[in-house]
Design a protein around this motif. Sequence first.
Motif, PDB file in Angstrom:
ATOM      1  N   THR A 234     -17.495 -17.118  -5.243  1.00 18.20           N
ATOM      2  CA  THR A 234     -17.862 -15.708  -5.150  1.00 18.20           C
ATOM      3  C   THR A 234     -19.021 -15.548  -4.171  1.00 18.20           C
ATOM      4  O   THR A 234     -20.021 -16.255  -4.251  1.00 18.20           O
ATOM      5  CB  THR A 234     -18.262 -15.162  -6.521  1.00 18.20           C
ATOM      6  OG1 THR A 234     -17.141 -15.221  -7.407  1.00 18.20           O
ATOM      7  CG2 THR A 234     -18.735 -13.717  -6.423  1.00 18.20           C
ATOM      8  N   GLY A 235     -18.878 -14.612  -3.243  1.00 21.42           N
ATOM      9  CA  GLY A 235     -19.905 -14.390  -2.230  1.00 21.42           C
ATOM     10  C   GLY A 235     -19.645 -15.097  -0.920  1.00 21.42           C
ATOM     11  O   GLY A 235     -20.337 -14.833   0.064  1.00 21.42           O
ATOM     12  N   ALA A 236     -18.667 -16.015  -0.893  1.00 22.26           N
ATOM     13  CA  ALA A 236     -18.343 -16.731   0.352  1.00 22.26           C
ATOM     14  C   ALA A 236     -17.729 -15.757   1.368  1.00 22.26           C
ATOM     15  O   ALA A 236     -16.986 -14.845   1.003  1.00 22.26           O
ATOM     16  CB  ALA A 236     -17.373 -17.872   0.065  1.00 22.26           C
ATOM     17  N   TRP A 237     -18.038 -15.981   2.633  1.00 20.58           N
ATOM     18  CA  TRP A 237     -17.473 -15.148   3.697  1.00 20.58           C
ATOM     19  C   TRP A 237     -16.196 -15.805   4.228  1.00 20.58           C
ATOM     20  O   TRP A 237     -16.154 -17.024   4.425  1.00 20.58           O
ATOM     21  CB  TRP A 237     -18.474 -14.964   4.825  1.00 20.58           C
ATOM     22  CG  TRP A 237     -19.509 -13.923   4.512  1.00 20.58           C
ATOM     23  CD1 TRP A 237     -20.643 -14.113   3.779  1.00 20.58           C
ATOM     24  CD2 TRP A 237     -19.496 -12.555   4.893  1.00 20.58           C
ATOM     25  NE1 TRP A 237     -21.338 -12.931   3.676  1.00 20.58           N
ATOM     26  CE2 TRP A 237     -20.666 -11.960   4.351  1.00 20.58           C
ATOM     27  CE3 TRP A 237     -18.613 -11.767   5.643  1.00 20.58           C
ATOM     28  CZ2 TRP A 237     -20.973 -10.615   4.540  1.00 20.58           C
ATOM     29  CZ3 TRP A 237     -18.924 -10.427   5.830  1.00 20.58           C
ATOM     30  CH2 TRP A 237     -20.084  -9.858   5.283  1.00 20.58           C
ATOM     31  N   VAL A 238     -15.182 -14.970   4.443  1.00 24.07           N
ATOM     32  CA  VAL A 238     -13.903 -15.481   4.928  1.00 24.07           C
ATOM     33  C   VAL A 238     -13.319 -14.511   5.949  1.00 24.07           C
ATOM     34  O   VAL A 238     -13.698 -13.336   6.010  1.00 24.07           O
ATOM     35  CB  VAL A 238     -12.880 -15.653   3.774  1.00 24.07           C
ATOM     36  CG1 VAL A 238     -13.351 -16.696   2.771  1.00 24.07           C
ATOM     37  CG2 VAL A 238     -12.594 -14.326   3.087  1.00 24.07           C
ATOM     38  N   GLU A 239     -12.408 -15.026   6.735  1.00 23.39           N
ATOM     39  CA  GLU A 239     -11.574 -14.193   7.611  1.00 23.39           C
ATOM     40  C   GLU A 239     -10.154 -14.272   7.080  1.00 23.39           C
ATOM     41  O   GLU A 239      -9.611 -15.363   6.889  1.00 23.39           O
ATOM     42  CB  GLU A 239     -11.631 -14.674   9.051  1.00 23.39           C
ATOM     43  CG  GLU A 239     -10.798 -13.808  10.004  1.00 23.39           C
ATOM     44  CD  GLU A 239     -10.862 -14.298  11.439  1.00 23.39           C
ATOM     45  OE1 GLU A 239     -11.698 -13.769  12.208  1.00 23.39           O
ATOM     46  OE2 GLU A 239     -10.079 -15.213  11.771  1.00 23.39           O
ATOM     47  N   VAL A 240      -9.575 -13.121   6.828  1.00 23.82           N
ATOM     48  CA  VAL A 240      -8.227 -13.046   6.272  1.00 23.82           C
ATOM     49  C   VAL A 240      -7.277 -12.536   7.337  1.00 23.82           C
ATOM     50  O   VAL A 240      -7.477 -11.442   7.895  1.00 23.82           O
ATOM     51  CB  VAL A 240      -8.178 -12.131   5.033  1.00 23.82           C
ATOM     52  CG1 VAL A 240      -6.740 -11.952   4.551  1.00 23.82           C
ATOM     53  CG2 VAL A 240      -9.051 -12.691   3.922  1.00 23.82           C
ATOM     54  N   ASP A 241      -6.253 -13.325   7.617  1.00 22.70           N
ATOM     55  CA  ASP A 241      -5.178 -12.913   8.525  1.00 22.70           C
ATOM     56  C   ASP A 241      -3.924 -12.724   7.675  1.00 22.70           C
ATOM     57  O   ASP A 241      -3.502 -13.656   6.981  1.00 22.70           O
ATOM     58  CB  ASP A 241      -4.940 -13.971   9.605  1.00 22.70           C
ATOM     59  CG  ASP A 241      -3.868 -13.540  10.599  1.00 22.70           C
ATOM     60  OD1 ASP A 241      -4.212 -12.839  11.568  1.00 22.70           O
ATOM     61  OD2 ASP A 241      -2.690 -13.890  10.384  1.00 22.70           O
ATOM     62  N   GLY A 242      -3.359 -11.524   7.692  1.00 18.11           N
ATOM     63  CA  GLY A 242      -2.204 -11.285   6.840  1.00 18.11           C
ATOM     64  C   GLY A 242      -1.547  -9.958   7.138  1.00 18.11           C
ATOM     65  O   GLY A 242      -1.742  -9.362   8.214  1.00 18.11           O
ATOM     66  N   VAL A 243      -0.777  -9.474   6.177  1.00 18.62           N
ATOM     67  CA  VAL A 243      -0.066  -8.207   6.328  1.00 18.62           C
ATOM     68  C   VAL A 243      -0.290  -7.355   5.085  1.00 18.62           C
ATOM     69  O   VAL A 243      -0.535  -7.863   3.986  1.00 18.62           O
ATOM     70  CB  VAL A 243       1.450  -8.417   6.544  1.00 18.62           C
ATOM     71  CG1 VAL A 243       1.709  -9.132   7.862  1.00 18.62           C
ATOM     72  CG2 VAL A 243       2.052  -9.190   5.384  1.00 18.62           C
ATOM     73  N   VAL A 244      -0.194  -6.052   5.279  1.00 20.68           N
ATOM     74  CA  VAL A 244      -0.281  -5.112   4.167  1.00 20.68           C
ATOM     75  C   VAL A 244       1.096  -5.002   3.521  1.00 20.68           C
ATOM     76  O   VAL A 244       2.110  -4.849   4.212  1.00 20.68           O
ATOM     77  CB  VAL A 244      -0.755  -3.728   4.648  1.00 20.68           C
ATOM     78  CG1 VAL A 244      -0.743  -2.716   3.505  1.00 20.68           C
ATOM     79  CG2 VAL A 244      -2.142  -3.828   5.266  1.00 20.68           C
ATOM     80  N   THR A 245       1.124  -5.091   2.211  1.00 17.83           N
ATOM     81  CA  THR A 245       2.387  -4.970   1.487  1.00 17.83           C
ATOM     82  C   THR A 245       2.121  -4.281   0.155  1.00 17.83           C
ATOM     83  O   THR A 245       0.986  -3.880  -0.133  1.00 17.83           O
ATOM     84  CB  THR A 245       3.036  -6.347   1.273  1.00 17.83           C
ATOM     85  OG1 THR A 245       4.324  -6.187   0.678  1.00 17.83           O
ATOM     86  CG2 THR A 245       2.173  -7.225   0.387  1.00 17.83           C
ATOM     87  N   THR A 246       3.148  -4.121  -0.642  1.00 20.23           N
ATOM     88  CA  THR A 246       2.981  -3.514  -1.963  1.00 20.23           C
ATOM     89  C   THR A 246       3.280  -4.558  -3.041  1.00 20.23           C
ATOM     90  O   THR A 246       4.116  -5.448  -2.850  1.00 20.23           O
ATOM     91  CB  THR A 246       3.921  -2.313  -2.143  1.00 20.23           C
ATOM     92  OG1 THR A 246       5.280  -2.708  -1.868  1.00 20.23           O
ATOM     93  CG2 THR A 246       3.535  -1.178  -1.196  1.00 20.23           C
TER      94      THR A 246
END
Length: 271
Positions: A234-246
């Motif tokens: 918790t609190g770690a910084w990340v870069e997220v590469d992905g797609v929006v979905t439901t």
Amino acid sequence: MRDLWGSAATRWLGVGLASVLAVVTLGLAATGRLALYINPDQSWFAIGMAVLALVGAVASFALPLGAEDDHGHDHGHDHGAARGEEPDEGRGRPVVPRAAASSLSRAATWAGGLAASAVAVGAIVLPPAPLSVELAMARDTGTAPLFAGADDVLLAAADTSTFGVGDWASVFSTATNPDTFEGAHVTLTGFVTPDETDDATMRLGRLVITHCVIDAQPASLPVTSPGWQDDLETGAWVEVDGVVTTNASGALVVEPREITPIPAPDDPYEY
């Protein structure tokens, strides 16, 4: 001597503190750290006011020390007596002894001056620091930040490739037709916090500033990532590469292709 000390203290509380804050503002701007406190779009105003304050401070040296106290002191003190009027005691009004009132005023002035001086000195001595992840979590109410996004966001008329966490948080919470955004590619940076309703989902958070850090609002997005607790804190910084979905309930989520831990950015805010 007492008058000179009093005049010096008065000038410090006015010109002195203003000059200190002006120098701090210009120093932060010169080192690129002013964005830790205010929205970069408003830096020009803060810098302009700082320069104006310093110009006024330099001009104030043309006024001899103590001259600011030599005005209006003898105006109207004995007007009532000159007209033969009774003092306030005869009018049924409570009268505070002049010495007591002066002592209270002096004590209040010194208390305020010490507090303001401590703030000004702290601004110089303490290094600039962003708001903490803990604060963001404490402020997070689960709602999207105000003023993050506009009507064209809701109408899907904007270029979503430029969206940050705050923009997408507004979309996720207000979109009436989630299918409109399904499949959109995202590359987002933020800090990790747990999702209180789903252990298989983490929240990607960011603080969003409208004017300055005082109005900083947390924004977060659900990112589907079973077992994220094994790899991230918790609190770690990340870069997220992905797609929006439901998800199964029809709510918008981010389906990550890759989650990359990164160092905390120099500028941790969105604007």
